[in-house]
Motif scaffolding. Structure first.
Motif, PDB file in Angstrom:
ATOM      1  N   TRP A 267       0.827  -1.203   0.000  1.00 31.52           N
ATOM      2  CA  TRP A 267       0.000   0.000   0.000  1.00 31.52           C
ATOM      3  C   TRP A 267       0.866   1.260   0.000  1.00 31.52           C
ATOM      4  CZ3 TRP A 267      -3.711   3.149  -0.848  1.00 31.52           C
ATOM      5  CH2 TRP A 267      -3.883   4.306  -0.087  1.00 31.52           C
ATOM      6  N   ARG A 280      -3.569  -0.494  -8.672  1.00 32.64           N
ATOM      7  CA  ARG A 280      -4.405  -1.602  -9.160  1.00 32.64           C
ATOM      8  C   ARG A 280      -3.850  -2.946  -8.707  1.00 32.64           C
ATOM      9  NH1 ARG A 280      -5.269   1.979 -13.601  1.00 32.64           N
ATOM     10  NH2 ARG A 280      -3.378   1.269 -14.651  1.00 32.64           N
ATOM     11  N   VAL A 283      -5.192  -3.308  -5.187  1.00 35.78           N
ATOM     12  CA  VAL A 283      -6.625  -3.617  -5.133  1.00 35.78           C
ATOM     13  C   VAL A 283      -6.891  -5.045  -5.598  1.00 35.78           C
ATOM     14  CG1 VAL A 283      -8.880  -3.028  -6.094  1.00 35.78           C
ATOM     15  CG2 VAL A 283      -7.336  -1.214  -5.362  1.00 35.78           C
ATOM     16  N   PRO A 287      -8.565  -7.400  -2.391  1.00 31.86           N
ATOM     17  CA  PRO A 287      -9.863  -6.814  -2.752  1.00 31.86           C
ATOM     18  C   PRO A 287     -10.673  -6.335  -1.554  1.00 31.86           C
ATOM     19  CG  PRO A 287      -9.892  -9.201  -3.030  1.00 31.86           C
ATOM     20  CD  PRO A 287      -8.460  -8.816  -2.791  1.00 31.86           C
ATOM     21  N   THR A 292      -8.068  -0.819   0.832  1.00 32.92           N
ATOM     22  CA  THR A 292      -8.696  -0.932  -0.477  1.00 32.92           C
ATOM     23  C   THR A 292      -9.567   0.276  -0.796  1.00 32.92           C
ATOM     24  OG1 THR A 292      -8.657  -3.348  -0.379  1.00 32.92           O
ATOM     25  CG2 THR A 292     -10.207  -2.351  -1.907  1.00 32.92           C
ATOM     26  N   ARG A 293     -10.352   0.730   0.171  1.00 36.30           N
ATOM     27  CA  ARG A 293     -11.216   1.883  -0.083  1.00 36.30           C
ATOM     28  C   ARG A 293     -10.381   3.120  -0.403  1.00 36.30           C
ATOM     29  NH1 ARG A 293     -16.023   2.814   4.022  1.00 36.30           N
ATOM     30  NH2 ARG A 293     -16.495   0.782   3.089  1.00 36.30           N
ATOM     31  N   GLN A 296      -9.060   2.801  -3.906  1.00 34.28           N
ATOM     32  CA  GLN A 296     -10.099   3.044  -4.899  1.00 34.28           C
ATOM     33  C   GLN A 296     -10.412   4.532  -5.021  1.00 34.28           C
ATOM     34  OE1 GLN A 296     -13.004   0.382  -3.204  1.00 34.28           O
ATOM     35  NE2 GLN A 296     -12.546  -1.253  -4.666  1.00 34.28           N
TER      36      GLN A 296
END
Length: 657
Positions: A267, A280, A283, A287, A292-293, A296
């Motif tokens: 991350w 990507r 993510v 998932p 992840t949020r 995104q």
């Protein structure tokens, strides 16, 4: 004092390769012999040993070993290279022998099988195999440490007739001696058969490859991680085992251990570089991950970066754009998209050839026809069964791809009828698709054939009345079976029932012992729960709590950061230490799902001014904070958010990679 939550339930060539020493030079002399026998002439051929040998050899070469490797060796070739290895090992500080192929035991003695062996009597055994005891005897008495890995005993290749009677037909390998300076690791328990694996590598080799390059990890910790991965990947039906008489600790990759988890490192690599391709990768890899949020949000609906930053560091690759740092992380993660990213960024880099070789060893997982097993695992694995290369998928996300998972798991189950693991994964995919009756059918099938995850999952359905009439006693019986089989989640669920007195008579001492067993097997959640039990004075003492919370962090439960910070800040069960509390808090801000940041920002009065000052000082050192060192929370929200994204940048080369 803040109240912590209670205990919780998990839902044919011979050749020599000479190694080059990696960047951090190793003073010790290391030598390894890797043998992979697949193409047997008189026994069942094995698919994976040659791949296992190639991949393990490549990893050891990168870790500073002089590697001798033999593939599909005859008896004469095996004897020749083993003798050469023994000579080299006796002059080395560390020797490692890794064997993948057929092996068997007779009268508690282990024998490794060359590809040309034709064994019809005990006389043939002595003449046509390599006796493991002789190899180990040749290593005894020398100065170095000796590491022996046996990824063998896929099945017993002998006919079990004539004078090869029942002794020869016993499954697996026998226990070995305990001469000082040895560690002997088996792919599974003594007297048990191991799986050959369904992808490129065996389950055992796959797990070793995932953990062997972790910096600052001692070999005992590595084997715990290997064991956890294999147990998770096989539903508890294969349990790696080792016998150690090492006289000192050994690190494959010496150096300071990286505190942040691989997920946190990926991350921070992605977020600090603001590179859409890396975001990507994160993510896709996680998932339902911790970040992840946030990833995104950075990507936006179009898949491109939508949030700009005026901070010049936002365009840096961690480590100041260092190819070496990026490659070291890529090699350790062994994630195909990350290798592809490295090659796209450094197509002619110093590790490009090595990266291409690694890429060829990492299969694509989007082809059901070629890899139904991998597609099934990637899409249907329970998050509590996460391994280094399969993070697991929550049930709500599985539901979105249930049809793909069901198809792949049916194919995998048909291709491997001896592996109830795929029946359990199929059951989970069917449950996600709300096809509960079918799910229960396959959970029962897998549980009856010994799959421990299926026992736990079926027990939860019975406990909660999910697709079945609620039956607490039946659920407890399933948890008991899974606990006896050594499954941490079975032990934890049974322990929670015993603590709460639900479906069984309350028995906290037994619950604590079950939780302790799960903790000792490497369960992070059980270890955290042990800290809660100690904190509540239900097991051990208050001073034991922080040790359990620290250990839970090491095993992968980020909740331990906030719990340990609480005790350090308030001096409960340990001396008051604001600096250590601040470090724990900031590590929690990096790693957990927002609990540590919320604890600081929303409940500032829970923390001493000394701890808050220590947080301010650390943030200022990392150039995330420019305000006063006054022990007040005001002005820390944005600096903490930057810390969560970047950690200790710009010195990330030293701190993280």
């Amino acid at each position: 004092m803040r109240i912590l939550s209670g205990v919780t339930k998990p839902r044919a060539l011979l050749f020599i390769l000479v190694a080059t020493v990696p960047g951090t030079a190793l003073a010790e002399q290391r030598v390894a012999l890797i043998i992979g026998n697949s193409a047997y002439q008189n026994f069942t051929s094995l698919r994976n040993p040659m791949n296992d040998a190639n991949d393990i050899a490549a990893s050891l070469k990168n870790l500073g070993f002089e590697v001798m490797k033999g593939l599909d060796l005859s008896n004469a070739e095996m004897n020749q290279i083993v003798n050469r290895f023994i000579e080299a090992a006796r002059r080395s500080d560390v020797s490692l022998f890794y064997y993948a192929g057929h092996a068997f035991q007779i009268s508690s003695q282990n024998f490794l099988v060359p590809i040309d062996a034709s064994i019809k009597s005990k006389k043939d055994v002595r003449q046509q195999t390599i006796e493991l005891a002789k190899l180990m005897k040749g290593l005894e008495g020398s100065k170095g440490l000796h590491l022996v890995f046996l990824d063998a005993c896929r099945n017993n290749p002998l006919p079990g007739q004539g004078d090869l009677g029942s002794d020869a037909t016993r499954d697996g390998l026998a226990r070995v001696g305990d001469a000082a300076g040895f560690l002997v690791a088996f792919a599974t328990q003594p007297d048990r058969a191991a799986y050959d694996g369904v992808g490129r590598n065996s389950w055992f080799s796959r797990a070793v490859l995932s953990h062997i390059g972790t910096q600052g990890q001692d070999i005992a910790s590595m084997m715990i991680n290997v064991r956890r991965d294999v147990i998770a990947a096989t539903g508890g039906q294969q349990v790696p085992w080792e016998n150690s008489s090492l006289t000192k600790q050994f690190y494959f990759s010496p150096g300071r251990a990286v505190a942040a988890s691989p997920e946190t490192q990926l991350w921070q690599l992605a977020a600090s570089s603001r590179d859409p391709a890396l975001l990507r990768v994160y993510v896709d890899r996680y998932p339902a991950g911790t970040y992840t949020r946030e990833a995104q949000v950075l990507l936006g609906n179009s898949g491109n970066i939508v949030i700009a930053s005026n901070d010049p560091r936002s365009t840096q690759i961690p480590g100041g754009g260092s190819e070496e740092n990026l490659w070291n992380f890529t090699r350790t993660m062994r994630v195909r998209p990350l290798v592809e990213y490295y090659l796209s960024r450094y197509p002619s880099g110093s590790h490009a050839d090595e990266a291409r070789k690694l890429l060829s060893a990492l299969p694509r997982v989007d082809d059901i026809d070629a890899h139904p097993e991998l597609v099934c695992e990637v899409n249907a694995t329970h998050p509590r069964d996460a391994t280094a290369d399969t993070p697991g998928v929550p049930i709500d996300l599985l539901a979105r791809k249930a049809d793909i998972a069901i198809d792949a798991c049916r194919r995998a189950m048909a291709a491997h009828p001896d592996m109830p693991h795929y029946a359990a994964l199929l059951a989970r995919a069917l449950a996600a698709a709300q096809r509960k009756n079918e799910a229960i059918e396959f959970y029962r099938l897998a549980a009856d054939r010994g799959n421990l995850r299926a026992m736990v999952s079926l027990g939860l359905m019975l406990e909660n009345g999910d697709g079945l009439p609620r039956d607490l006693k039946a659920a407890i019986r399933l948890y008991e079976r899974a606990a006896v089989g050594g499954h941490p989640d079975g032990q934890i669920n049974l322990a929670v029932a015993l603590i709460e007195g639900v479906g069984v008579k309350r028995n906290v001492p037994r619950a604590a012992q079950l939780m302790k067993k799960a903790s000792e097997s490497g369960s992070a959640i059980a270890t955290y729960n042990m800290g809660v039990l100690a904190l509540n004075r239900q097991y051990g003492t208050l001073s034991d709590a922080i040790g359990y919370f620290r250990k839970s962090i090491e095993l992968g439960d980020p909740r331990g950061y906030l719990a340990a910070a609480t005790l350090l800040d308030q001096g409960h069960g340990t001396r008051n230490d604001p600096v250590a509390a601040a470090e724990m808090l900031l590590a929690g801000v990096e790693s957990d799902s927002g609990e540590a940041m919320n604890a600081l920002i929303k409940h500032p009065k829970d923390w001493s001014p000394e701890t808050i000052r220590a947080v301010q000082i650390r943030l200022k050192e990392a150039t995330h904070y420019g305000g006063p060192i006054n022990g007040e929370i005001t002005g820390l929200k944005e600096p903490l958010a930057r810390w969560r994204t970047m950690g200790a940048l710009p010195s990330l080369a030293e701190e993280k990679f």
